[in-house]
Scaffold this active site. Structure first.
Site, mmCIF file in Angstrom:
data_model
loop_
_atom_site.group_PDB
_atom_site.id
_atom_site.type_symbol
_atom_site.label_atom_id
_atom_site.label_comp_id
_atom_site.label_asym_id
_atom_site.label_seq_id
_atom_site.Cartn_x
_atom_site.Cartn_y
_atom_site.Cartn_z
ATOM 1 N N LYS A 161 0.870 -1.188 0.000
ATOM 2 C CA LYS A 161 0.000 0.000 0.000
ATOM 3 C C LYS A 161 0.905 1.235 0.000
ATOM 4 C CE LYS A 161 -4.320 1.302 2.315
ATOM 5 N NZ LYS A 161 -5.139 1.602 1.148
HETATM 6 N N1 PPE Z 1 -7.787 -1.798 -3.199
HETATM 7 C C1 PPE Z 1 -7.256 -0.566 -3.064
HETATM 8 C C2 PPE Z 1 -6.534 0.032 -4.201
HETATM 9 C C3 PPE Z 1 -7.416 0.113 -1.847
HETATM 10 O O1 PPE Z 1 -6.896 1.318 -1.704
HETATM 11 C C4 PPE Z 1 -8.140 -0.494 -0.795
HETATM 12 C C5 PPE Z 1 -8.330 0.227 0.495
HETATM 13 C C6 PPE Z 1 -8.662 -1.786 -0.992
HETATM 14 C C7 PPE Z 1 -8.452 -2.410 -2.211
HETATM 15 C C8 PPE Z 1 -9.356 -2.524 0.107
HETATM 16 O O2 PPE Z 1 -8.431 -2.922 1.097
HETATM 17 P P1 PPE Z 1 -8.853 -3.063 2.629
HETATM 18 O O3 PPE Z 1 -9.125 -1.686 3.129
HETATM 19 O O4 PPE Z 1 -7.681 -3.684 3.273
HETATM 20 O O5 PPE Z 1 -10.054 -3.915 2.657
HETATM 21 N N2 PPE Z 1 -8.455 1.615 0.391
HETATM 22 C C9 PPE Z 1 -8.216 2.447 1.545
HETATM 23 C C10 PPE Z 1 -8.022 3.897 1.164
HETATM 24 C C11 PPE Z 1 -9.233 4.666 0.798
HETATM 25 C C12 PPE Z 1 -8.914 6.130 0.656
HETATM 26 O O6 PPE Z 1 -9.694 6.827 -0.008
HETATM 27 O O7 PPE Z 1 -7.918 6.609 1.223
HETATM 28 C C13 PPE Z 1 -9.270 2.225 2.615
HETATM 29 O O8 PPE Z 1 -10.338 1.727 2.345
HETATM 30 O O9 PPE Z 1 -8.977 2.577 3.756
#
Ligand code: PPE
Length: 311
Positions: A161
């Site tokens: 990330k």
């Molecule tokens: N894909 C991406 C690209 C992504 O950024 C997230 C989280 C996910 C999948 C889902 O991952 P998880 O949160 O572990 O289930 N995106 C984060 C950032 C959002 C933002 O606008 O900043 C979040 O949901 O916290």
């Protein structure tokens, strides 16, 4: 809602609690110029058993793993980051909140090699409601396939990330909003479905659930893992290493996004093509209901998903 409108006053930064308005970095910080940082997004829920952080250990694992390819040694232990986060929530009396830990190369010199720059770490927490709007969770959202492709994991590790990598998500998100869609779906280099700009994607067909596999250039979402487990516990068959072609989006019975911020959000149209009945489908509903039941009640069967916060 802007930070100015929120009742928050403290950020943990480099080992200390500092006033929110003084949590500054130098404008020549390495991370600002080259995006050499890694971050997490975590939710703390106000459960029936008290405030508790959802899947904190998994988020910590991912934070340290995200940092690895960049040789960024986070100079704090898991225990230190946990303690800092707990105290941050307590000090600001946040019953439910979004937690944003970030580690990045700081100020010392510029030039691509960051090895001489200090590793800086900060944690902030603030109230954050439904990411795509409260009605999105019920009504579902209209999305569009982005003209921007997701970078492949051979270009930027997609299981990390990484702050800099999010320019791809920003481009997709801007384009979607410019065209009056709530969110985008991003295809990978091969032209198959990857994920949303900040969400993983799930598809339902003939009662079975599919989600794109880790080799499709996606983030290994922690809500994705949770949704897979919940779906299996509910008795569904889940194909969690699926390759999903663009065309399959339009003919799906149901589609939904998962993410820490987005939680479980139904998708009711893609490129103006109605998905299924055009409302939240039954499988999405079952999963979403169970998800919110878990984060509200913290039931015994899912207790190990929670880290309680003493208030
Ligand atoms: N894909 C991406 C690209 C992504 O950024 C997230 C989280 C996910 C999948 C889902 O991952 P998880 O949160 O572990 O289930 N995106 C984060 C950032 C959002 C933002 O606008 O900043 C979040 O949901 O916290």
């Amino acid at each position: 809602m802007s930070f100015d409108e929120m009742d928050v006053d403290t950020i943990w930064m480099d080992g200390e609690f500092v006033p929110w308005d003084e949590a500054d970095v130098h404008v020549l910080s390495h991370g600002l110029h080259y995006g050499t940082g890694v971050f997490e997004g975590v939710r703390c829920y106000d459960t029936d058993k008290g405030p508790a952080i959802f899947r904190w250990e998994e988020h910590l694992d991912r934070l340290y793993e995200s940092a690895k390819p960049y040789e960024l040694d986070i100079p704090y232990t898991r225990e230190e980051l946990t303690e800092a986060t707990m105290e941050l929530i307590q000090r600001q009396e946040l019953q439910s909140c979004y937690i944003r830990p970030i580690a990045f190369y700081g100020y010392e010199m510029l030039g691509l090699n960051p090895s001489e720059c200090p590793e800086q770490v900060a944690i902030a927490a603030w109230p954050w409601g439904a990411y795509l709007g409260e009605e999105a969770l019920e009504e579902g959202i209209d999305v569009a396939v982005s003209s921007w492709r997701k970078h492949s994991s051979s270009q930027i590790p997609t299981n990390s990330k990484t702050t800099g990598a999010y320019v791809n998500s920003v481009l997709a998100s801007l384009e979607a909003k410019r065209n009056d869609y709530v969110e985008a779906i991003v295809l990978n280099k091969e032209g198959n479905v990857a994920e949303g700009p900040g969400e993983n994607i799930f598809l339902v067909r003939d009662g079975e659930i599919y989600t794109t596999g880790l080799a499709e250039s996606i983030l290994d979402g922690i809500t994705r893992r949770s949704a897979i487990q919940i779906a299996e516990d509910l008795g569904y068959t889940v194909h969690d290493e699926a390759t999903i072609s663009r065309g399959e989006l339009y003919t799906a019975d149901e589609l939904f996004f998962t993410g820490t911020a987005a939680e479980v959000t139904p998708i009711t149209s893609v490129d103006d093509t109605v998905i299924g009945s055009g409302t939240k489908g039954p499988v999405t509903d079952a999963l979403q209901t169970k998800f919110f039941e878990i984060v509200e009640e913290q039931p015994t069967e899912y207790e190990d998903w929670f880290t309680p916060v003493e208030m």
